[in-house]
Design an enzyme around this catalytic site. Sequence first.
Site, short mmCIF file in Angstrom:
data_model
loop_
_atom_site.label_atom_id
_atom_site.label_comp_id
_atom_site.label_asym_id
_atom_site.label_seq_id
_atom_site.Cartn_x
_atom_site.Cartn_y
_atom_site.Cartn_z
CB SER A 102 39.05 61.86 36.12
OG SER A 102 39.44 60.72 35.38
CE LYS A 103 33.17 65.14 31.43
NZ LYS A 103 33.26 66.29 30.58
NE ARG A 104 41.92 58.26 33.50
CZ ARG A 104 42.16 57.34 34.42
NH1 ARG A 104 42.05 56.07 34.13
NH2 ARG A 104 42.50 57.70 35.64
#
Length: 469
Positions: free
Chosen positions: A239-241
């Site tokens: 994910s963006k994380r």
Amino acid sequence: MEIKTRFAPSPTGYLHVGGARTALFSWLYARHCGGKFVLRIEDTDRERSTQPAIDAIIESMKWLNLSWDEGPYYQTKRFDRYREVIAQLLKEGKAYKCYCSKERLEQVRADQMKQGLKPRYDGHCRDDHSEHSPDEPYVIRFKNPQTGTVAFDDMVKGHIEFQNSELDDFIIQRTDGTPTYNFCVVVDDWDMGITHVIRGDDHVNNTPRQINLYKALGAPVPVFCHLAMILGDDGAKLSKRHGAVSVMQYREDGYLPEALVNYLVRLGWSHGDQEIFSREEMIRDFTLDAITKSASGFNTKKLDWLNAHYMKTLPPEEVGAELLWHLKRQGLSEEAVKAGPAPEAVVKAYCERTHTLKEMAQKARCYYADFDSYDEKAVKKWIKEGSVSVLEQAGSVLKALPEWNAQAIDKALEDLAAKLEIGMGKVGQPLRVAVTGAAVSPGIGDTMVLCGRERTLARIARACEAFSK
Ligand code: GLU
């Protein structure tokens, strides 16, 4: 039989690495088989689909150089066809109108949950032939077989079987008259002659429903190949994380498409222990049976390593074309870029000294436009008493040079250092600061060639003035 694959993104956001990997595998399989690759935009969800997302997907596919032979098709342009197929299914008694209210469906659901059952439509309207007024809202459901099993041999996951009794009569047309994903995807894959459906394994549970629909339509069932998902380096779903996840973000960060493609091909596919693949090798060696069953972890270090490899080994002209995009992103105008060194010359001088094209463009900016200030540390370290005089003398020597190439420049400056009886560093470093604004650059001759004679001399003069104060 001609092999035909497709990539069918829903344009609800940018193209992320998971989607790009799916696109790549589908593209590779089509190319490996000498077949066709179709791009289809699944935009029936009108609320969540956007034009910028469509543009971003197409831009990303082009940047990755994943060319399609057909399309892009848009599902929203195929509504007539979907209506036609739904009418046919209704006529043949393979689908039916369901008038169940939201309240009734919620009640059924609550009762099922209470009994510890999996919530599903109870088939209430399946055999209901009572009259309804024309303005009463309804959905259309597919009559899923109620007995037996539906099975398929997934190219990655192996044999998968579902009991029909576990599946309910899924909706193929909503109350607003729009068709649903599970329906459109089948009609499209059938109409477009798709032989191999390669997609993420988040669709595995849709597959038995879709197969029943193919059968009801009398359509050939394609081969399915469900790819395991991509995890971040910490084992959680990517994910963006985890940093960049959109393809275009990788471009902005200075990666080459060849590096990203090579990186993606190894995410869930292998060929011996080979890590570096040219396009030709990928196409030649890519087969579905070498796709791994387990999820693959994203590893930014490996991507960096591949990027460094391709920056050094691809033809400088090819890397230069990508560098050009980054130079423009540095705010340089078309004219400024044209008036400066050829991008491939920058690539040759900097491919070993930088890790990304973004960094390369930042470092090379000084060859295309003047800089506003000198790096303070560099000035403190290299501009001493006497530096201005060295710069002035170097300026005269360089002005008088009959030819402007790295060898001649290096030789002239070495001669000057010898004449002044000082180390080459005391000549080269102040010159570097003067010409580039900082103390790190390729060899001084190469640096000055990139900068160009006129600009080099002007910068030396400018530095003499600035540093005399
Ligand atoms: N549109 C679907 C998605 O973006 C893919 C459907 C498919 O590949 O069958 O997840």
